[in-house]
Motif scaffolding. Structure first.
Motif, mmCIF file in Angstrom:
data_model
loop_
_atom_site.group_PDB
_atom_site.id
_atom_site.type_symbol
_atom_site.label_atom_id
_atom_site.label_comp_id
_atom_site.label_asym_id
_atom_site.label_seq_id
_atom_site.Cartn_x
_atom_site.Cartn_y
_atom_site.Cartn_z
ATOM 1 N N MET A 336 1.078 -1.198 -0.001
ATOM 2 C CA MET A 336 -0.045 -0.065 -0.008
ATOM 3 C C MET A 336 0.829 1.026 0.037
ATOM 4 S SD MET A 336 -3.215 -0.996 -0.253
ATOM 5 C CE MET A 336 -4.234 0.366 0.657
ATOM 6 N N PHE A 337 2.062 1.103 0.540
ATOM 7 C CA PHE A 337 2.873 2.299 0.606
ATOM 8 C C PHE A 337 4.443 1.869 0.041
ATOM 9 C CE2 PHE A 337 -0.060 2.995 3.978
ATOM 10 C CZ PHE A 337 -0.796 4.225 3.780
ATOM 11 N N GLY A 338 5.158 2.786 -0.339
ATOM 12 C CA GLY A 338 6.673 2.659 -0.501
ATOM 13 C C GLY A 338 6.839 2.037 -1.759
ATOM 14 N N GLU A 339 5.911 1.710 -2.746
ATOM 15 C CA GLU A 339 6.575 1.031 -3.906
ATOM 16 C C GLU A 339 6.215 1.999 -4.950
ATOM 17 O OE1 GLU A 339 8.043 -1.328 -3.531
ATOM 18 O OE2 GLU A 339 7.512 -1.869 -1.565
ATOM 19 N N CYS A 340 4.953 2.317 -5.365
ATOM 20 C CA CYS A 340 4.329 3.163 -6.592
ATOM 21 C C CYS A 340 3.045 3.904 -5.873
ATOM 22 C CB CYS A 340 4.365 2.622 -7.818
ATOM 23 S SG CYS A 340 3.284 1.177 -7.756
ATOM 24 N N TRP A 341 2.566 5.075 -6.639
ATOM 25 C CA TRP A 341 1.379 5.734 -6.467
ATOM 26 C C TRP A 341 0.672 4.845 -7.325
ATOM 27 C CZ3 TRP A 341 1.014 9.309 -2.674
ATOM 28 C CH2 TRP A 341 2.167 9.885 -2.387
ATOM 29 N N GLN A 342 -0.761 4.794 -6.844
ATOM 30 C CA GLN A 342 -1.902 4.014 -7.216
ATOM 31 C C GLN A 342 -3.044 4.606 -7.606
ATOM 32 O OE1 GLN A 342 -2.127 0.861 -4.060
ATOM 33 N NE2 GLN A 342 -0.211 1.542 -3.623
ATOM 34 N N MET A 369 -7.921 21.682 -8.459
ATOM 35 C CA MET A 369 -8.852 20.538 -8.323
ATOM 36 C C MET A 369 -9.840 20.551 -9.754
ATOM 37 S SD MET A 369 -9.788 21.149 -4.177
ATOM 38 C CE MET A 369 -8.657 20.421 -3.054
ATOM 39 N N ILE A 370 -9.396 20.329 -10.781
ATOM 40 C CA ILE A 370 -9.968 20.022 -11.847
ATOM 41 C C ILE A 370 -9.109 19.348 -12.874
ATOM 42 C CG2 ILE A 370 -9.325 22.338 -12.793
ATOM 43 C CD1 ILE A 370 -11.910 22.513 -14.196
ATOM 44 N N ASN A 371 -9.878 18.445 -13.804
ATOM 45 C CA ASN A 371 -9.053 17.717 -14.694
ATOM 46 C C ASN A 371 -7.810 16.924 -14.291
ATOM 47 O OD1 ASN A 371 -10.939 18.777 -16.669
ATOM 48 N ND2 ASN A 371 -9.445 20.502 -17.062
ATOM 49 N N GLN A 372 -8.002 16.392 -13.068
ATOM 50 C CA GLN A 372 -7.078 15.375 -12.418
ATOM 51 C C GLN A 372 -7.492 14.506 -11.946
ATOM 52 O OE1 GLN A 372 -3.188 17.283 -11.870
ATOM 53 N NE2 GLN A 372 -4.046 19.309 -11.310
ATOM 54 N N TYR A 373 -6.899 13.318 -11.617
ATOM 55 C CA TYR A 373 -7.188 12.148 -10.942
ATOM 56 C C TYR A 373 -6.298 12.044 -9.359
ATOM 57 C CZ TYR A 373 -10.758 10.760 -14.498
ATOM 58 O OH TYR A 373 -11.905 10.427 -15.085
ATOM 59 N N VAL A 374 -6.887 11.334 -8.410
ATOM 60 C CA VAL A 374 -6.296 11.188 -7.362
ATOM 61 C C VAL A 374 -5.398 9.815 -7.490
ATOM 62 C CG1 VAL A 374 -6.625 10.658 -4.884
ATOM 63 C CG2 VAL A 374 -7.915 12.433 -6.049
ATOM 64 N N LEU A 375 -4.182 9.850 -6.669
ATOM 65 C CA LEU A 375 -3.203 8.685 -6.724
ATOM 66 C C LEU A 375 -3.333 8.698 -4.931
ATOM 67 C CD1 LEU A 375 -2.087 10.067 -9.458
ATOM 68 C CD2 LEU A 375 -1.304 7.833 -9.589
ATOM 69 N N ARG A 376 -3.103 7.279 -4.465
ATOM 70 C CA ARG A 376 -2.964 6.998 -3.153
ATOM 71 C C ARG A 376 -1.828 6.191 -2.788
ATOM 72 N NH1 ARG A 376 -6.356 8.663 0.913
ATOM 73 N NH2 ARG A 376 -8.012 9.995 0.068
ATOM 74 N N GLY A 377 -1.371 6.320 -1.628
ATOM 75 C CA GLY A 377 -0.305 5.450 -1.284
ATOM 76 C C GLY A 377 1.192 6.370 -1.064
ATOM 77 N N SER A 378 2.059 5.752 -1.708
ATOM 78 C CA SER A 378 3.406 6.572 -1.829
ATOM 79 C C SER A 378 4.212 5.693 -2.657
ATOM 80 C CB SER A 378 4.058 6.776 -0.447
ATOM 81 O OG SER A 378 4.351 5.643 0.254
ATOM 82 N N SER A 379 5.284 6.177 -3.007
ATOM 83 C CA SER A 379 6.398 5.521 -4.132
ATOM 84 C C SER A 379 7.636 5.111 -3.328
ATOM 85 C CB SER A 379 6.588 6.167 -5.272
ATOM 86 O OG SER A 379 7.430 7.071 -5.238
ATOM 87 N N CYS A 380 8.386 4.414 -4.257
ATOM 88 C CA CYS A 380 9.816 4.119 -3.936
ATOM 89 C C CYS A 380 10.742 5.215 -3.692
ATOM 90 C CB CYS A 380 10.379 3.097 -4.821
ATOM 91 S SG CYS A 380 10.365 3.878 -6.453
ATOM 92 N N ALA A 381 10.288 6.445 -4.231
ATOM 93 C CA ALA A 381 10.883 7.929 -4.364
ATOM 94 C C ALA A 381 10.464 8.881 -3.180
ATOM 95 C CB ALA A 381 10.970 8.541 -5.692
#
Length: 410
Positions: A336-342, A369-381
């Protein structure tokens, strides 16, 4: 936005984050730090200067006695999108800023660091000052991740395929079988809670009703995604949203961003460690929302909503990344965390009752807050300490240069 830090803690955190940004530039040449590979990316030198501009503009200028800017032109050169501050250098032309030189940017950082440290020492009980410094720290952590993703995109443009990291990239252990983790849903509390820091877009905490749902136990792997490609996923318009299929038809979308075939037909992937053989166990990254959605349809699943993701992650331990995604070996809800944004299926929109802060600082999140989508978690970076379950990352649907990946839902 709030902070539970006392002054010694905030001073230590400030020093640490400022040193880390400079450390990220150590493997790079001054030429590397000046170049810009596309309009969405920025030169490392610009990141180092802009994060300093943030502290100078929003903290020193209104609070320091006898304030004088390090250089008056920096107010324009290193403003990103704050219209309330004034003019900006065009984003797509940041790579043309051969002056100031990297050495002068580092001197700018040292000067502002010294002045912020002095200001904190002069006002040890100023909670409003501490909150602004904490916002600047969190802002700089965002740019630390951008430094790595922007450098990766830059280095990938060269036929030399130079590595940012000289250390070898070890192969992943085989990924655990994909399983489904079910949730009863119901009335859920969504949004940040507690006294710790949160960006304004994580607030206010509110209630949402969730129907029963399930999330995949792990992220989609390179091997999983390769099956989609080999099964003709990029040739079947029925799987794609219209804008995504337009990208396929134009040849923009044919495989994840950093994949390529070698002369023998084998797949390789450009990484921060240079060009590597594609590791089937590693999570697939650098895919757009269109690709994530098409893959989910092909698997008979869907992408989660951001509320589902947050509800599922509420009791998950936060793992930290190490600059390259790793495979999932644990049972239950992993990665859920630490690999890539989901990617989620949720449009980036304000929570009920959201109100941006007054002044230029209020431009931080709300106006996007327009024309974008939400990503959750966090990434390896993502820097250590920057992730939390309520964090809302956001990008346009076609974004691929970030460490973006796929978790299925149903």
């Amino acid at each position: 936005m709030g902070t539970s830090f006392d002054r010694p803690a905030i001073a230590f955190a400030f020093e640490h984050v400022r040193q880390r940004s400079v450390h990220l530039a150590v493997p790079l040449s001054p030429e590397d730090c000046c170049a810009q590979s596309m309009p969405d990316a920025s030169p490392v030198k610009w990141h180092l200067a802009h994060t300093t501009w943030f502290f100078e503009t929003f903290i020193l200028e209104p609070r320091e006695a006898g304030f004088q800017p390090f250089h008056p032109a920096f107010r324009v050169l290193f403003n990103s999108y704050y219209n309330g501050v004034g003019d900006k250098h065009p984003r797509a032309q940041r790579g043309l800023l051969t002056r100031p030189a990297l050495a002068e940017v580092l001197a700018y950082r040292a000067d502002v660091d010294r002045r912020i440290a002095r200001l904190l020492g002069e006002h040890p009980a100023d909670a409003a000052l501490a909150a602004l410094v904490e916002l600047g720290i969190q802002h700089e952590q965002q740019h630390q991740e951008l430094i790595l993703t922007d450098v990766k995109h830059l280095l990938a443009q060269s036929a030399l395929y130079p590595a940012y990291l000289d250390s070898p990239l070890a192969a992943c252990a085989p990924a655990a079988p994909l399983d489904w983790v079910g949730f009863d849903g119901g009335l859920a509390e969504i949004g940040h809670a507690g006294a710790d820091f949160a960006f304004d877009n994580e607030l206010p905490r509110h209630r949402e009703y969730l129907a029963p749902f399930a999330l995949a136990s792990r992220l989609v792997t390179n091997g999983d995604y390769l099956e989609f490609i080999e099964a003709g996923g990029y040739r079947d318009p029925s799987l794609w949203l219209a804008e995504g299929w337009d990208g396929v038809a134009r040849g923009v979308l044919a495989h994840p961003l950093y994949w390529q075939r070698d002369e023998a037909g084998a797949w390789r992937e450009f990484t921060l460690h240079g060009l590597q053989r594609l590791d089937p166990a590693r999570p697939v990254t650098h895919v757009s929302l269109y690709e994530a959605d098409a893959y989910a349809r092909w698997r008979g699943a869907r992408l989660p909503t951001e509320a589902e993701w947050e509800f599922a992650a509420r009791d998950v331990a936060i793992a930290c990344g190490d600059m390259h995604p790793r495979s999932a070996g644990a049972s239950g809800l992993a990665q859920m965390f630490g690999e890539c944004w989901q990617w989620t299926s949720s449009s980036y929109a304000p929570y009920p009752g959201f109100a941006p802060a007054a002044g230029a600082i209020g431009e931080y999140n709300g106006k996007f807050m327009i024309n974008q989508y939400v990503l959750r978690g966090s990434s390896c970076a993502t820097p250590h300490g920057h992730a939390r379950a309520s964090y809302r990352n956001f990008f346009p649907a076609g974004t691929r240069w970030q460490f973006t990946g796929i978790r299925l839902a149903r």
